[in-house]
Scaffold this active site. Structure first.
Site, PDB file in Angstrom:
ATOM      1  N   ARG A  83       0.849  -1.194   0.000  1.00  0.00           N
ATOM      2  CA  ARG A  83       0.000   0.000   0.000  1.00  0.00           C
ATOM      3  C   ARG A  83       0.886   1.245   0.000  1.00  0.00           C
ATOM      4  NH1 ARG A  83      -3.553  -2.734  -1.494  1.00  0.00           N
ATOM      5  NH2 ARG A  83      -5.632  -3.037  -0.598  1.00  0.00           N
TER       6      ARG A  83
ATOM      7  N   GLU B  54      -3.974   6.981  -5.019  1.00  0.00           N
ATOM      8  CA  GLU B  54      -4.305   6.354  -6.307  1.00  0.00           C
ATOM      9  C   GLU B  54      -5.693   6.762  -6.775  1.00  0.00           C
ATOM     10  OE1 GLU B  54      -3.976   2.139  -5.820  1.00  0.00           O
ATOM     11  OE2 GLU B  54      -1.970   2.287  -5.010  1.00  0.00           O
TER      12      GLU B  54
ATOM     13  N   HIS C 264      -0.976  -0.309  -9.864  1.00  0.00           N
ATOM     14  CA  HIS C 264      -1.667  -1.202  -8.925  1.00  0.00           C
ATOM     15  C   HIS C 264      -2.262  -2.429  -9.650  1.00  0.00           C
ATOM     16  CE1 HIS C 264      -3.944  -1.411  -4.838  1.00  0.00           C
ATOM     17  NE2 HIS C 264      -3.703  -2.622  -5.322  1.00  0.00           N
TER      18      HIS C 264
END
Ligand code: 8YV
Length: 321
Positions: free
Chosen positions: A240, A269, A287
């Site tokens: 993360r 994000e 991601h």
């Protein structure tokens, strides 16, 4: 027979997962795959029994507080649950589940890609060729860092961390790790345990982050801890973005203290800090840790297994709250 439960689907799920949902539930699909604003998500939940979010659906305490009483379970399509306030859900008696195990291999692959992409300057090479700017070759051209036989450090030796360590062993890397608890020798498989992150860092030529994002791990990799890595180390993050102080990382990359970084996750994000774009020695992915068809199907089925168990009155396998 009671009516099938009504379930709100946060995003567009794989076809096979949506087919199972349509067979066993009354789903409210999201065919346009939009990220619902909180108010819209809450209104979709009116009369619903369950919500199936991804990490893109943020469920802080104030949103959980407004969920209709009918919603009894949040069955996440993700292993990470930092987008859900677990205490708030627990407080309202809403069950929360996640999807561990099934994405460990896919995420470990991306950790290896990030390591190699950073170490061997894959992003720079791609950009150079696509810009038509590759003009010559020389022994000094695009020289990177060799990882074979070097030390590979893992913060968070859970499921993904363990698979990633196994993959790194394929490059004859020596594994070092820190974890809340030391692993059994069989699982450790010769990896060197360090009691704290600070103890681990000086032993890492490559550092790969695999801990969850929690208030305790927020900005874990700050300027002080980055400075504990050996000169020329490589940082990999597939966990993360919250775990890294991005300004401190950029400073360490610009100064050359760190040779490179490979990132799949970011703080905000998908609105990545634009200053990253100007830094050459960083390999950036959007991601995609779990983004294989096989894994996304498995994540959906795992979320549905949890949902099925819950509505059958059994304890869901992956209950986290
Ligand atoms: C997913 C992830 O793509 O499962 C997780 O925690 O970070 C990713 O692999 C995403 O979260 C799905 O919601």
């Amino acid at each position: 027979m009671p009516d099938k439960p009504v379930v709100v689907i946060g995003r567009k799920f794989p076809e096979a997962v949506e087919a199972r949902l349509a067979r066993d539930y009354r789903p409210k699909f999201n065919p346009e795959d939009r990220v619902y604003p909180a108010a819209e998500l809450l209104s979709l939940c009116e009369g619903a029994d369950a919500l199936l979010p991804c990490h893109s659906e943020h469920l802080p305490a104030e949103v959980i507080a407004k969920l209709p009483d009918t919603v009894k379970i949040i069955a996440n399509f993700s292993v990470g649950v930092d987008h859900v306030d677990l205490a708030a859900a627990k407080g309202r008696g809403i069950a929360v589940t996640n999807t561990p195990d099934v994405l460990s291999d896919a995420t470990a692959e991306i950790a290896m890609l990030c390591m190699l992409g950073a170490a061997r300057r894959a992003g720079e090479g791609e950009r150079l060729i696509r810009a038509g700017a590759w003009k010559s070759w020389s022994p000094a051209f695009m020289v990177g860092t060799q990882v074979t036989g070097k030390r590979f450090g893992v913060v968070g030796m859970g499921r993904v961390g363990q698979v990633t360590a196994r993959r790194a062993r394929g490059f004859d890397m020596e594994i070092h790790y820190t974890n809340r608890n030391r692993l059994d020798p069989a699982l450790e498989a010769g990896a060197v345990y360090h009691e704290s992150v600070e103890d681990l860092l000086p032993h890492c030529d490559v550092l790969s982050l695999h801990c969850p994002a929690t208030p305790q791990t927020m900005n874990l990799m700050n300027a002080e801890r980055l400075a504990l890595l050996p000169e020329g180390a490589i940082l990999v993050n597939t966990a993360r973005g919250a775990i890294i102080d991005e300004a401190a990382l950029m400073a360490a990359l610009r100064s050359g203290r760190l040779a490179a970084a490979g990132l799949d996750v970011y703080k905000n994000e998908p609105h990545i800090e634009p200053a990253f774009f100007a830094i050459e020695n960083i390999f950036l992915l959007p991601h995609i840790g779990s983004a294989t068809g096989q894994t996304r199907d498995a994540m959906g089925f795992r979320a549905l297994d949890n949902l099925d168990a819950f509505f059958a009155g059994r304890e869901p396998r992956d209950r986290v709250a």
